[in-house]
Design an enzyme around this catalytic site. Structure first.
Site, mmCIF file in Angstrom:
data_model
loop_
_atom_site.group_PDB
_atom_site.id
_atom_site.type_symbol
_atom_site.label_atom_id
_atom_site.label_comp_id
_atom_site.label_asym_id
_atom_site.label_seq_id
_atom_site.Cartn_x
_atom_site.Cartn_y
_atom_site.Cartn_z
ATOM 1 N N THR A 27 0.877 -1.176 0.000
ATOM 2 C CA THR A 27 0.000 0.000 0.000
ATOM 3 C C THR A 27 0.904 1.213 0.000
ATOM 4 O OG1 THR A 27 -0.008 0.134 2.404
ATOM 5 C CG2 THR A 27 -1.734 -1.206 1.405
ATOM 6 N N VAL A 86 7.486 -2.514 7.333
ATOM 7 C CA VAL A 86 7.438 -1.049 7.408
ATOM 8 C C VAL A 86 8.038 -0.460 6.135
ATOM 9 C CG1 VAL A 86 8.113 0.988 8.740
ATOM 10 C CG2 VAL A 86 7.621 -1.170 9.924
ATOM 11 N N LYS A 87 7.228 0.364 5.468
ATOM 12 C CA LYS A 87 7.671 0.934 4.191
ATOM 13 C C LYS A 87 8.261 2.320 4.451
ATOM 14 C CE LYS A 87 5.754 0.915 -0.491
ATOM 15 N NZ LYS A 87 4.482 0.964 -1.225
ATOM 16 N N ILE A 88 9.503 2.476 4.013
ATOM 17 C CA ILE A 88 10.292 3.671 4.330
ATOM 18 C C ILE A 88 10.756 4.321 3.030
ATOM 19 C CG2 ILE A 88 12.477 4.437 5.409
ATOM 20 C CD1 ILE A 88 10.847 3.305 7.563
#
Ligand code: E4P
Length: 220
Positions: A27, A86-88
């Site tokens: 997402t 976790v998207k960074i």
């Protein structure tokens, strides 16, 4: 090759899951906004719902841009479910956050990758996935697939375990090209996955089989 669906739409996620070919979900803040998911509680609840549908990894993107913000948001997201990644974003603070999470055993997906150098940095910082955006590079007349090839080669040269997650996949040929090169994962909308089903000779062949079967039945 793993197939992730790039959406926050629960119906699409369920449909891909029902097909039996779904390995995870990605997402981003735009996709969440598209579904009208706003406010921290709703966002967190939505991620939980996604995790209940899919067994694989679910990338949830931080909104904060400083190291401290990314760390506190990322830690909260990671606590939601063991499958949350976790998207960074690829920034200086983002790289520091990747390193921090990698040392803590929290998995990450480094997003907004547009060059091999960025992918190398993310791997060195211990990212679990990198997301090079194929379609957005193609949009500006730059070969997105070539970038995937470069990253796959570099990671193989040095044995990096970071997985290459080909993102911004827009059509079935992107999927095939990424698979030929050896991308670990592709993420795209449901329409890309269902487009892989289609071939006119399959439709013609099936119609003929059924017609022949019917003819043989009525001849008896
Ligand atoms: C990556 O994870 C992004 O969510 C996504 O693939 C971006 O795709 P787009 O360029 O089609 O918006």
């Amino acid at each position: 090759m793993k197939f992730f669906i790039d959406t926050a739409n629960l119906a699409d996620i369920r449909e891909a899951q029902d097909m039996g070919i779904l390995d995870g979900v990605t997402t981003n803040p735009s996709l969440m906004a598209k579904e009208g998911i706003t406010g921290k509680d709703n966002v967190m609840r939505h991620y939980k719902q996604i995790c209940e549908i899919v067994e694989g990894d679910v990338s949830a993107e931080v909104i904060g841009t400083t190291f401290d913000e990314m760390v506190s948001e990322g830690e909260e997201l990671a606590e939601l479910d063991e499958n949350i990644v976790v998207k960074i974003p690829m920034t200086r603070d983002g790289v520091k956050a990747l390193k921090y999470f990698s040392e803590k055993g929290i998995r990450t997906n480094c997003t907004l990758i547009f060059s091999a150098g960025q992918a190398l940095l993310a791997a060195k910082a211990g990212a679990s996935y990198v997301s090079p955006f194929v379609g957005r590079l193609d949009d500006i007349s730059t070969d997105g697939i070539e970038l995937i090839e470069q990253i796959v080669t570099i990671y193989r040269n040095y044995g990096y375990t970071t997985e290459v997650l080909a993102a911004s996949i827009r059509h079935p040929m992107h999927v095939i090209q990424c698979a030929e090169i050896g991308a670990d994962v592709m993420t795209g909308p449901l329409s890309v996955m269902t487009a892989l089903l289609n071939h006119p000779l399959t439709d013609i062949g099936l119609a003929k089989f059924l017609a022949d079967h019917k003819k043989a039945g009525t001849a008896k």
